[in-house]
Write a protein that holds these residues in place. Structure first.
Motif, short mmCIF file in Angstrom:
data_model
loop_
_atom_site.label_atom_id
_atom_site.label_comp_id
_atom_site.label_asym_id
_atom_site.label_seq_id
_atom_site.Cartn_x
_atom_site.Cartn_y
_atom_site.Cartn_z
N HIS A 130 -51.12 46.63 -120.64
CA HIS A 130 -49.73 46.63 -120.20
C HIS A 130 -48.82 46.04 -121.28
O HIS A 130 -47.70 46.50 -121.48
CB HIS A 130 -49.57 45.83 -118.90
CG HIS A 130 -49.83 46.65 -117.67
ND1 HIS A 130 -51.11 47.02 -117.29
CD2 HIS A 130 -49.00 47.17 -116.75
CE1 HIS A 130 -51.04 47.72 -116.18
NE2 HIS A 130 -49.78 47.83 -115.83
N TYR A 140 -48.93 40.20 -116.77
CA TYR A 140 -49.25 41.14 -115.69
C TYR A 140 -50.36 40.53 -114.84
O TYR A 140 -51.35 40.03 -115.37
CB TYR A 140 -49.71 42.45 -116.31
CG TYR A 140 -50.47 43.39 -115.41
CD1 TYR A 140 -49.80 44.32 -114.62
CD2 TYR A 140 -51.86 43.38 -115.37
CE1 TYR A 140 -50.50 45.18 -113.81
CE2 TYR A 140 -52.56 44.24 -114.56
CZ TYR A 140 -51.88 45.15 -113.78
OH TYR A 140 -52.58 46.01 -112.99
N GLU A 142 -52.62 41.52 -111.41
CA GLU A 142 -52.94 42.53 -110.39
C GLU A 142 -53.17 41.85 -109.06
O GLU A 142 -53.97 40.93 -108.94
CB GLU A 142 -54.19 43.31 -110.82
CG GLU A 142 -54.55 44.42 -109.87
CD GLU A 142 -55.79 45.18 -110.33
OE1 GLU A 142 -56.03 46.26 -109.80
OE2 GLU A 142 -56.51 44.68 -111.22
N SER A 148 -48.74 44.67 -108.05
CA SER A 148 -48.86 43.66 -109.11
C SER A 148 -47.63 42.76 -109.13
O SER A 148 -46.59 43.05 -108.53
CB SER A 148 -49.00 44.33 -110.49
OG SER A 148 -50.09 45.22 -110.51
N ASP A 207 -47.30 49.30 -108.35
CA ASP A 207 -47.38 49.57 -109.79
C ASP A 207 -46.47 50.73 -110.20
O ASP A 207 -45.79 50.67 -111.23
CB ASP A 207 -48.82 49.88 -110.19
CG ASP A 207 -49.73 48.66 -110.04
OD1 ASP A 207 -49.20 47.53 -110.04
OD2 ASP A 207 -50.95 48.84 -109.94
#
Length: 220
Positions: A130, A140, A142, A148, A207
């Protein structure tokens, strides 16, 4: 009372967890079958024990059921990881986090009742990817397969505009849950908060929506 943790497997992943928990002032027992690894954490963890955790009598002898949370960080030996997790469940450990090395490993761990399953290598790979593909994404995390939390650097395109002006939630389906501004963190910013070009927006959402927001609003 402080929670007590046990970390089984003192490779890079388990060792870093052990050190981080210890630095928070928490009670941590470090366990590994390798005496050299245990010795390396003897002065870091509250207790350090050499033991084969695939042996139920070993786990009983160290009172593993008394720990609030056990992290199984065994790396290469999937069989040992699975058997250790199974024994922990049978002994009544309430909270078990296990490192998975592949999808098959994760499926088995899920079936035998691991409370949390983590893929540190896969997750770190996603975070790095990312950052590589976007100049705006700083970090980032998850939350699930589709959701996220992302740190996005604001730029000149939205400088001086308020959250309500941008209408981010309605247009993109994401929420700005906090703004980092220099050393200040603005939690749950008001709709009339003016965004500055050096702000870091902490955004939560699906996302696909985050990607849409990042590309259309912040893209060069």
């Amino acid at each position: 009372m402080k929670k007590e943790f046990a970390v089984i497997g003192l490779g890079r992943f388990g060792g870093s967890i052990c050190q981080a928990l210890s630095e928070e002032g928490l009670e941590v027992m470090a366990i590994d079958i390798d005496e050299d690894k245990v010795n390396a954490y003897a002065n870091i963890a509250s207790h350090a024990v050499v033991g084969d955790t695939t042996d139920e009598t070993v786990l009983k002898s160290i009172g593993i059921r008394n720990f609030d949370h056990v992290i199984v960080a065994i790396g290469d030996n999937i069989q040992a990881s699975i058997l250790t997790t199974l024994i922990l469940k049978e002994l009544g450990v309430n909270d078990i986090t296990v490192k998975a090395t592949n999808d098959y490993h994760e499926k088995v761990l899920s079936k035998i009742g691991a409370n949390r399953i983590v893929h540190p290598e896969r997750d770190m790979g996603k975070r790095i990817a990312h950052k590589i593909v976007s100049n705006n994404v700083l970090d980032y995390l998850e939350l699930s397969d589709e959701h996220s939390i992302v740190e996005i650097s604001a730029n000149h395109k939205i400088n001086g505009q308020s959250i309500i002006d941008l209408d981010i939630r309605a247009k993109y389906g994401v929420n700005i849950v906090a703004i980092k501004r220099n050393k200040e963190i603005i939690v749950s910013p008001q709709a009339n908060e003016i965004i500055q070009s050096q702000d870091v927006l902490i955004v939560i959402g699906a996302d696909s929506d985050i990607n849409r927001f990042e590309k259309r609003l912040l893209g060069d």
